[in-house]
Design a protein around this motif. Structure first.
Motif, short mmCIF file in Angstrom:
data_model
loop_
_atom_site.label_atom_id
_atom_site.label_comp_id
_atom_site.label_asym_id
_atom_site.label_seq_id
_atom_site.Cartn_x
_atom_site.Cartn_y
_atom_site.Cartn_z
N GLU A 103 0.85 -1.19 0.00
CA GLU A 103 0.00 0.00 0.00
C GLU A 103 0.89 1.23 0.00
OE1 GLU A 103 -0.94 0.50 4.75
OE2 GLU A 103 -2.35 -0.64 3.55
N GLN A 104 0.34 2.31 -0.51
CA GLN A 104 1.05 3.59 -0.53
C GLN A 104 0.66 4.40 0.69
OE1 GLN A 104 3.19 5.05 -2.77
NE2 GLN A 104 3.30 3.19 -3.99
N ARG A 105 1.64 4.94 1.33
CA ARG A 105 1.38 5.86 2.45
C ARG A 105 2.01 7.20 2.09
NH1 ARG A 105 2.22 2.17 7.77
NH2 ARG A 105 0.50 0.76 7.31
N PHE A 106 1.33 8.25 2.50
CA PHE A 106 1.87 9.58 2.22
C PHE A 106 1.57 10.51 3.37
CE2 PHE A 106 -2.33 9.28 0.40
CZ PHE A 106 -2.94 10.46 0.78
N GLU A 107 2.38 11.55 3.45
CA GLU A 107 2.17 12.60 4.45
C GLU A 107 1.98 13.92 3.71
OE1 GLU A 107 4.64 12.37 8.09
OE2 GLU A 107 5.63 10.71 7.03
N GLN A 108 1.10 14.74 4.26
CA GLN A 108 0.77 16.01 3.63
C GLN A 108 1.00 17.16 4.61
OE1 GLN A 108 -3.33 14.64 2.81
NE2 GLN A 108 -2.97 15.49 0.76
N TYR A 109 1.31 18.31 4.02
CA TYR A 109 1.35 19.53 4.83
C TYR A 109 -0.09 19.88 5.19
CZ TYR A 109 6.18 20.20 3.42
OH TYR A 109 7.52 20.05 3.23
N PRO A 110 -0.37 20.18 6.43
CA PRO A 110 -1.76 20.46 6.83
C PRO A 110 -2.35 21.73 6.23
CG PRO A 110 -0.26 20.77 8.68
CD PRO A 110 0.55 20.22 7.56
N VAL A 111 -1.52 22.68 5.86
CA VAL A 111 -2.05 23.94 5.36
C VAL A 111 -2.53 23.83 3.91
CG1 VAL A 111 -1.48 26.37 4.89
CG2 VAL A 111 -0.61 25.25 6.95
N ALA B 131 5.67 6.55 0.73
CA ALA B 131 6.36 5.30 0.99
C ALA B 131 5.46 4.14 0.56
CB ALA B 131 6.71 5.17 2.46
N THR B 132 6.08 3.11 0.04
CA THR B 132 5.38 1.87 -0.27
C THR B 132 5.74 0.88 0.81
OG1 THR B 132 5.49 2.32 -2.63
CG2 THR B 132 5.05 0.05 -1.98
N SER C 83 4.52 -2.89 3.05
CA SER C 83 3.70 -4.10 3.04
C SER C 83 2.40 -3.81 3.77
CB SER C 83 4.43 -5.25 3.74
OG SER C 83 5.58 -5.60 3.03
N ALA C 84 1.30 -4.25 3.17
CA ALA C 84 -0.01 -4.04 3.78
C ALA C 84 -0.15 -4.95 5.00
CB ALA C 84 -1.12 -4.34 2.78
N THR C 85 -0.69 -4.41 6.05
CA THR C 85 -0.93 -5.20 7.26
C THR C 85 -2.14 -6.11 7.03
OG1 THR C 85 -2.44 -3.58 8.19
CG2 THR C 85 -0.08 -3.30 8.70
N PRO C 86 -2.29 -7.15 7.82
CA PRO C 86 -3.50 -7.98 7.69
C PRO C 86 -4.78 -7.15 7.85
CG PRO C 86 -1.86 -9.13 9.00
CD PRO C 86 -1.33 -7.74 8.76
N ALA C 87 -4.76 -6.17 8.74
CA ALA C 87 -5.95 -5.32 8.93
C ALA C 87 -6.24 -4.50 7.67
CB ALA C 87 -5.75 -4.40 10.13
N ALA C 88 -5.20 -3.98 7.02
CA ALA C 88 -5.40 -3.20 5.80
C ALA C 88 -5.91 -4.09 4.67
CB ALA C 88 -4.10 -2.52 5.39
N ARG C 89 -5.40 -5.31 4.59
CA ARG C 89 -5.88 -6.23 3.56
C ARG C 89 -7.34 -6.59 3.79
NH1 ARG C 89 -1.30 -10.55 1.77
NH2 ARG C 89 -2.96 -11.09 0.32
N GLU C 90 -7.71 -6.82 5.04
CA GLU C 90 -9.11 -7.14 5.36
C GLU C 90 -10.01 -5.96 5.04
OE1 GLU C 90 -12.52 -8.93 6.15
OE2 GLU C 90 -10.60 -9.93 5.92
N GLU C 91 -9.55 -4.74 5.32
CA GLU C 91 -10.33 -3.55 5.00
C GLU C 91 -10.56 -3.45 3.48
OE1 GLU C 91 -10.19 1.32 5.48
OE2 GLU C 91 -8.63 0.11 6.43
N ALA C 92 -9.53 -3.74 2.70
CA ALA C 92 -9.68 -3.71 1.24
C ALA C 92 -10.67 -4.78 0.78
CB ALA C 92 -8.32 -3.90 0.57
#
Length: 167
Positions: A74-82, A90-91, A93-102
């Motif tokens: 899965e792709q993770r990203f961070e954003q500036y709040p403004v 970052a790429t 590995s998906a966690t089991p919880a993330a896979r179940e959510e998908a």
């Protein structure tokens, strides 16, 4: 004609399936059993959520599955709040919880279409019906807006309601 969904719950895994735990950092198409089946003419079922139903309507003799031992990412990203500009990605590995959510999200799409949820932990492989050189060529006509003779007579024309009516 109403759609008939059959997930092949009584269909055993393909004999090429390998037992064991998941493997680290291997995508589905890189698994040895998937490579072996690909060499025999099997093709990975499309992974687009909108096509998640495809194995359930595919002819049983032209579908098979192996246990999913692959690593999903899965792709993770961070954003500036403004201004919400992305400053870090970052790429991972998906966690089991993330896979179940998908999977749950896909089940919601299937339910909205009147289909039962799909069984977990399977990598589906399909063979194209006779007269088609690929799985995509067999299902794509149903997704096109241009209606040609192929669109109206393809292997899923009756299920999709595009077949000419018998008079």
């Amino acid at each position: 004609m109403a759609a008939q969904f059959d997930w092949g719950l009584d269909q055993p895994a393909n004999p090429a399936a390998r037992p064991g735990e998941g493997v680290q950092d291997i995508e589905p198409e890189q698994l040895p059993e998937v490579r072996a089946l690909s060499a025999e003419g099997w093709q990975l079922a499309p992974d687009a959520p909108v096509l998640a139903f495809l194995p359930a309507v595919w002819p049983p003799e032209l579908r098979t599955w192996v246990p999913d031992r692959s690593t999903r990412h899965e792709q993770r990203f961070e954003q500036y709040p403004v201004n919400l500009a992305i400053y870090s990605t970052a790429t991972v590995s998906a966690t089991p919880a993330a896979r179940e959510e998908a999977e749950a999200d896909i089940d919601e799409l299937l339910a909205a279409a009147g289909a039962p949820g799909r069984p977990r932990g399977r990598i589906w492989l399909l063979k194209p019906p006779q007269g088609y050189d690929s799985v995509e060529r067999a299902w794509r006509p149903s997704c096109c807006t241009t209606r040609t003779a192929e669109h109206q007579t393809g292997p899923f024309a009756q299920w999709l309601g595009t077949a000419p009516s018998a008079s």
